[in-house]
Design a protein around this motif. Structure first.
Motif, PDB file in Angstrom:
ATOM      1  N   ARG A  78       0.822  -1.217   0.000  1.00  0.00           N
ATOM      2  CA  ARG A  78       0.000   0.000   0.000  1.00  0.00           C
ATOM      3  C   ARG A  78       0.855   1.265   0.000  1.00  0.00           C
ATOM      4  O   ARG A  78       0.460   2.301  -0.499  1.00  0.00           O
ATOM      5  CB  ARG A  78      -0.893   0.037   1.241  1.00  0.00           C
ATOM      6  N   HIS A  79       2.023   1.159   0.627  1.00  0.00           N
ATOM      7  CA  HIS A  79       2.902   2.323   0.760  1.00  0.00           C
ATOM      8  C   HIS A  79       4.060   2.291  -0.236  1.00  0.00           C
ATOM      9  O   HIS A  79       5.000   3.089  -0.116  1.00  0.00           O
ATOM     10  CB  HIS A  79       3.439   2.405   2.198  1.00  0.00           C
ATOM     11  N   ILE A  87       4.763   2.212  11.054  1.00  0.00           N
ATOM     12  CA  ILE A  87       3.602   1.630  10.365  1.00  0.00           C
ATOM     13  C   ILE A  87       3.763   0.110  10.248  1.00  0.00           C
ATOM     14  O   ILE A  87       2.839  -0.649  10.541  1.00  0.00           O
ATOM     15  CB  ILE A  87       3.421   2.273   8.971  1.00  0.00           C
ATOM     16  N   LEU A  88       4.930  -0.347   9.819  1.00  0.00           N
ATOM     17  CA  LEU A  88       5.161  -1.778   9.616  1.00  0.00           C
ATOM     18  C   LEU A  88       5.178  -2.544  10.935  1.00  0.00           C
ATOM     19  O   LEU A  88       4.603  -3.634  11.037  1.00  0.00           O
ATOM     20  CB  LEU A  88       6.461  -2.003   8.842  1.00  0.00           C
ATOM     21  N   GLU A  89       5.798  -1.987  11.948  1.00  0.00           N
ATOM     22  CA  GLU A  89       5.850  -2.659  13.249  1.00  0.00           C
ATOM     23  C   GLU A  89       4.458  -2.787  13.858  1.00  0.00           C
ATOM     24  O   GLU A  89       4.108  -3.834  14.421  1.00  0.00           O
ATOM     25  CB  GLU A  89       6.796  -1.918  14.192  1.00  0.00           C
ATOM     26  N   ASN A  90       3.649  -1.739  13.747  1.00  0.00           N
ATOM     27  CA  ASN A  90       2.276  -1.806  14.254  1.00  0.00           C
ATOM     28  C   ASN A  90       1.463  -2.838  13.488  1.00  0.00           C
ATOM     29  O   ASN A  90       0.668  -3.573  14.079  1.00  0.00           O
ATOM     30  CB  ASN A  90       1.602  -0.439  14.186  1.00  0.00           C
ATOM     31  N   ALA A  91       1.654  -2.885  12.183  1.00  0.00           N
ATOM     32  CA  ALA A  91       0.945  -3.872  11.366  1.00  0.00           C
ATOM     33  C   ALA A  91       1.316  -5.282  11.796  1.00  0.00           C
ATOM     34  O   ALA A  91       0.447  -6.153  11.958  1.00  0.00           O
ATOM     35  CB  ALA A  91       1.262  -3.656   9.884  1.00  0.00           C
ATOM     36  N   ALA A  92       2.598  -5.526  11.996  1.00  0.00           N
ATOM     37  CA  ALA A  92       3.055  -6.861  12.391  1.00  0.00           C
ATOM     38  C   ALA A  92       2.415  -7.306  13.699  1.00  0.00           C
ATOM     39  O   ALA A  92       1.929  -8.434  13.812  1.00  0.00           O
ATOM     40  CB  ALA A  92       4.573  -6.875  12.515  1.00  0.00           C
ATOM     41  N   ARG A  93       2.387  -6.410  14.664  1.00  0.00           N
ATOM     42  CA  ARG A  93       1.884  -6.777  15.992  1.00  0.00           C
ATOM     43  C   ARG A  93       0.377  -7.012  16.024  1.00  0.00           C
ATOM     44  O   ARG A  93      -0.145  -7.523  17.017  1.00  0.00           O
ATOM     45  CB  ARG A  93       2.284  -5.698  16.995  1.00  0.00           C
TER      46      ARG A  93
END
Length: 134
Positions: A64-65, A107-113
């Motif tokens: 998306r990014h 953004i990526l770390e929040n998505a992973a968690r």
């Protein structure tokens, strides 16, 4: 349609087949629980599934990014509790591109968690996730 089928093949081993693709995986009990440890144990699969799910969700968000995560990898370590025998903790260490901005990292770390496997595991299982930017 079922997600998968499986059969016990003896000697503490199973063979599971993904219904849609026909791909097959095998499990073996770990050496410390009467097995030979010659394949993933079921708890190994749970631990690896957590990392794979996190990586998949990061890939979706990266798309998306317009971020390229090709080559991102993880290492997983599972810690077992004795009584009752269960997964007590899963340690994940992701190796990420150093070129990602602070905003993209967040953004990526929040998505992973927030991947479905992470949210599905019993809250008593500690998930220690580390992101290394190299």
């Amino acid at each position: 349609m079922s997600t998968a089928t499986a059969r016990y093949t003896g000697n503490l081993r199973t063979e599971a087949t993904h219904t849609a693709s026909g791909n097959t995986i095998f499990t073996d009990a770990p050496v410390d629980n009467h097995g030979r440890g010659e394949a993933f144990s079921p708890t190994d699969l749970v631990s690896a599934a957590l990392g794979a799910c996190m990586m998949t969700i990061m890939g979706i968000v990266a798309g998306r990014h317009e971020l390229d995560l090709t080559g991102v990898s993880f290492e997983v370590t599972k810690h077992m509790a004795a009584e009752p025998r269960r997964i007590a903790q899963i340690d994940l260490q992701f190796r990420m591109p150093a070129s990602l901005s602070a905003k993209d990292r967040t953004i990526l770390e929040n998505a992973a968690r927030t991947c479905p496997v992470a949210l599905s595991l019993n809250p008593e299982i500690r998930q220690q996730v580390q992101f290394l930017y190299e």
